[in-house]
Design an enzyme around this catalytic site. Structure first.
Site, short mmCIF file in Angstrom:
data_model
loop_
_atom_site.label_atom_id
_atom_site.label_comp_id
_atom_site.label_asym_id
_atom_site.label_seq_id
_atom_site.Cartn_x
_atom_site.Cartn_y
_atom_site.Cartn_z
CG ASP A 12 38.62 38.42 33.26
OD1 ASP A 12 39.01 39.31 34.03
OD2 ASP A 12 37.56 38.48 32.62
CD GLU A 13 44.25 37.62 29.57
OE1 GLU A 13 44.19 38.33 30.60
OE2 GLU A 13 43.99 38.04 28.43
CG ASN A 37 38.25 48.95 33.00
OD1 ASN A 37 39.14 49.25 33.77
ND2 ASN A 37 38.37 49.11 31.69
N GLY A 39 39.52 43.56 37.20
CA GLY A 39 39.25 42.80 38.41
C GLY A 39 40.30 41.72 38.49
CG HIS A 40 43.88 42.42 38.01
ND1 HIS A 40 44.92 43.26 37.71
CD2 HIS A 40 43.11 42.40 36.88
CE1 HIS A 40 44.77 43.72 36.48
NE2 HIS A 40 43.68 43.22 35.96
N GLY A 417 46.84 26.42 39.75
CA GLY A 417 45.83 26.70 40.78
C GLY A 417 45.87 28.17 41.12
P1 GDP Z 1 42.98 38.81 35.80
O1 GDP Z 1 41.94 39.84 35.54
O2 GDP Z 1 43.82 38.52 34.61
O3 GDP Z 1 43.83 39.13 37.00
O4 GDP Z 1 42.20 37.47 36.12
P2 GDP Z 1 40.95 37.32 37.12
O5 GDP Z 1 41.45 37.42 38.49
O6 GDP Z 1 39.83 38.21 36.71
O7 GDP Z 1 40.46 35.86 36.76
C1 GDP Z 1 41.31 34.76 36.90
C2 GDP Z 1 40.70 33.80 37.91
O8 GDP Z 1 41.36 32.58 37.82
C3 GDP Z 1 40.84 34.25 39.35
O9 GDP Z 1 39.74 33.80 40.08
C4 GDP Z 1 42.12 33.53 39.80
O10 GDP Z 1 42.16 33.30 41.19
C5 GDP Z 1 41.99 32.24 39.07
N1 GDP Z 1 43.26 31.60 38.70
C6 GDP Z 1 44.44 32.16 38.32
N2 GDP Z 1 45.33 31.20 37.98
C7 GDP Z 1 44.68 30.02 38.14
C8 GDP Z 1 45.06 28.65 37.93
O11 GDP Z 1 46.16 28.35 37.49
N3 GDP Z 1 44.12 27.71 38.20
C9 GDP Z 1 42.87 28.02 38.65
N4 GDP Z 1 42.03 27.03 38.89
N5 GDP Z 1 42.49 29.27 38.87
C10 GDP Z 1 43.37 30.27 38.61
P1 IMO Z 2 40.89 42.45 33.62
O1 IMO Z 2 41.98 43.45 33.91
C1 IMO Z 2 37.72 41.20 30.88
C2 IMO Z 2 35.65 44.37 28.69
C3 IMO Z 2 34.20 44.62 29.02
C4 IMO Z 2 33.70 45.08 27.68
C5 IMO Z 2 34.88 45.89 27.13
C6 IMO Z 2 34.75 47.40 27.34
O2 IMO Z 2 40.24 41.92 34.84
O3 IMO Z 2 41.34 41.40 32.67
P2 IMO Z 2 34.96 48.98 29.46
O4 IMO Z 2 34.16 49.03 30.74
O5 IMO Z 2 36.41 48.78 29.67
O6 IMO Z 2 34.66 50.14 28.55
O7 IMO Z 2 34.41 47.68 28.69
O8 IMO Z 2 36.02 45.42 27.80
N1 IMO Z 2 36.57 44.43 29.85
C7 IMO Z 2 37.14 43.36 30.40
N2 IMO Z 2 36.99 42.04 30.15
N3 IMO Z 2 38.61 41.60 31.82
C8 IMO Z 2 38.80 42.91 32.08
O9 IMO Z 2 39.76 43.35 32.91
C9 IMO Z 2 38.02 43.86 31.39
N4 IMO Z 2 37.93 45.20 31.41
C10 IMO Z 2 37.05 45.54 30.46
O10 IMO Z 2 33.56 43.44 29.46
O11 IMO Z 2 33.52 43.97 26.82
MG MG Z 3 39.88 40.10 35.68
#
Ligand code: GDP
Ligand code: IMO
Ligand code: MG
Length: 437
Positions: A12-13, A37, A39-40, A417
């Site tokens: 979730d970076e 698993n 979620g982007h 953002g």
């Molecule tokens: P991913 O799994 O690495 O793609 O990250 P996620 O989408 O799960 O979580 C990142 C969250 O941060 C999302 O809701 C993005 O829209 C948000 N996001 C990404 N970059 C930034 C940023 O620079 N600032 C803020 N406030 N939100 C961001």
């Molecule tokens: P993105 O791509 C954050 C975590 C789960 C659990 C562990 C194992 O959005 O960064 P799994 O269902 O894969 O066997 O779960 O890995 N996990 C994540 N945490 N972001 C994810 O994906 C994840 N995908 C799996 O929460 O701790």
């Molecule tokens: Mg994610």
């Protein structure tokens, strides 16, 4: 040009945002591991997309997307996602979406097994997404998995489902759940698998041909380095290899054809699910954690679970940089820290009074770690949407430089953002060269 994008922490970076941004300059975007698993989240204008199985390039109508052989694919989730994307006005036809014939399928019994496995572990549970990811990879390694190509033959699908279910049901029943029925699974899967047929492709060959034709390819990692089954905080990991080597295996691309590796690093750390998290904000720091969670919207995009929040861990991130060979880093969510008076950065660990600067292998050790922090002043100024590095407050610049020095890699992009244009591309960085070439 083939660039891999990899999360450096526990997921979730902000990989989705960065991939979406870069996708504009590339022809093909491919996932190489994991499944739904992931979620982007990507925001484009007033539209919000949460991509699970689909590469984040899917939103760009003129890009081809690939689901590589290293993935595990739930056919139901696949079509649900396609339908959701279509509802937002984006075409997702087999012409622009290719699914590897060698990818493995997630079956309903994998989901059931994910539940029983977590139940069995009780307090030691991993906190998985319960999507059946782990059990599907177990079947792959156990050489009984059902690959996309197998499922294209109804007889093979039937045989494999019946055989695998016999074993799966023993465990399911042992844990007091209702056994699943092969005829019901086949009834559900057969039409889905038929619908999948036009998307099936020999994707490694497709990517090799694309490369020969000078197409630019982006490989989008899901999860992240510290969730890698080999290199992460085992056993609190996912079951695949998000790290750079996994990109070669999971997309079917020779390692020396990969031209660059981009690490996605958040300005602080989060973790969903269980497992060690040395810099987690716990007693006495709940207020900071809550502030970050609200400002950064730190709730799982798949499971909606609140994400655990922590300070930047330079030990873990340097480990990720070394493992993946990051050429450049995209630093995300700088704006989320605008409200903080001061920022702690973990620059080392202490275990039993001994200082260590490397990331230990044993999760048990990680739980007992005492982080050694350096504290930097905050900037208390709004940075949301800033697009020029020069416009950042001095303390924000210093924080960015400090992180770069600590992890030993240039920062080539700073995200200020969630939207595409809320981004700084650093001049004369490696990242800039990928972005402009
Ligand atoms: P991913 O799994 O690495 O793609 O990250 P996620 O989408 O799960 O979580 C990142 C969250 O941060 C999302 O809701 C993005 O829209 C948000 N996001 C990404 N970059 C930034 C940023 O620079 N600032 C803020 N406030 N939100 C961001
Ligand atoms: P993105 O791509 C954050 C975590 C789960 C659990 C562990 C194992 O959005 O960064 P799994 O269902 O894969 O066997 O779960 O890995 N996990 C994540 N945490 N972001 C994810 O994906 C994840 N995908 C799996 O929460 O701790
Ligand atoms: Mg994610």
């Amino acid at each position: 040009m083939i660039i891999v994008i990899i999360g450096a922490q526990w997921g979730d970076e902000g990989k989705g945002k960065v991939v979406d941004l870069l996708a504009d300059r590339f022809d093909i975007v491919s996932r190489y591991q994991g499944g739904h698993n992931a979620g982007h989240s990507v925001y484009v204008g007033d539209k919000a997309f949460v991509l699970r199985l689909m590469p984040s390039g899917i939103i760009h109508q003129d890009k081809t997307c690939v689901l590589g052989n290293g993935m595990v694919i739930d056919p139901k989730a696949f079509f649900e996602e396609i339908d959701q994307i279509r509802e937002k006005g984006v075409d997702v036809s087999p012409e622009r979406l290719k699914v590897s014939s060698r990818a493995h399928l997630i079956m309903p019994y994998h989901r059931a097994l994910d539940h029983t496995s977590e139940e069995r572990l009780g307090n030691e549970k991993i906190g998985t997404t319960l999507r059946g990811i782990g059990p599907a990879y177990e079947d792959k390694a156990g050489r009984r998995g059902i690959r996309v190509a197998d499922a294209m033959s109804p007889d093979v699908l039937k045989l494999r489902v019946e055989r695998n279910l016999e074993e799966a049901n023993r465990i399911i029943v042992l844990f007091g759940q209702q056994p699943l029925r092969a005829d019901e699974i086949l009834e559900e899967m057969t039409p889905l698998v038929e619908r999948l047929r036009p998307y099936v492709c020999e994707t490694s060959h497709f990517l090799a041909e694309a490369r020969k034709a000078n197409k630019k390819i982006l490989l989008e990692g899901a999860q992240a380095t510290l969730l890698d089954v080999d290199h992460g905080t085992y056993p609190y990991v996912t079951s695949s290899n998000p790290t750079a080597g996994g990109a070669s295996v999971g997309a079917g691309i020779p390692p020396h054809h990969i031209t660059g590796v981009l690490g996605i690093v958040r300005t602080y750390a989060t973790r969903v699910g269980e497992g060690p998290f040395p810099t987690e904000m716990l007693e006495g720091e709940e207020d900071v954690a809550n502030l970050i969670r609200e400002r950064g919207n730190e709730y799982g995009s798949v499971t909606k679970r609140p994400r655990r929040c922590g300070w930047f861990d330079a030990v873990g991130t340097r480990y990720a940089a070394e493992l993946n060979g990051f050429d450049s880093v995209a630093l995300t969510k700088l704006d989320v820290l605008d409200a903080l008076d001061e920022l702690k950065v973990c620059i080392g660990y202490e275990i039993d009074g001994k200082r260590i600067d490397t990331f230990p292998a044993v999760s048990h050790d990680l739980r007992q770690i005492k982080p050694v922090y350096e504290t930097l002043p905050g900037w208390k100024t709004d940075t949301l949407g800033i697009t020029n590095f020069e416009d950042l407050p001095d303390n924000a610049k210093k924080y960015v430089q400090f992180l770069s020095d600590r992890i030993g890699v240039e920062i080539g992009l700073i995200s200020t953002g969630p939207e595409r244009d809320q981004t700084i591309i650093l001049k004369e960085s490696v990242m800039e060269s990928w972005f402009t070439s």
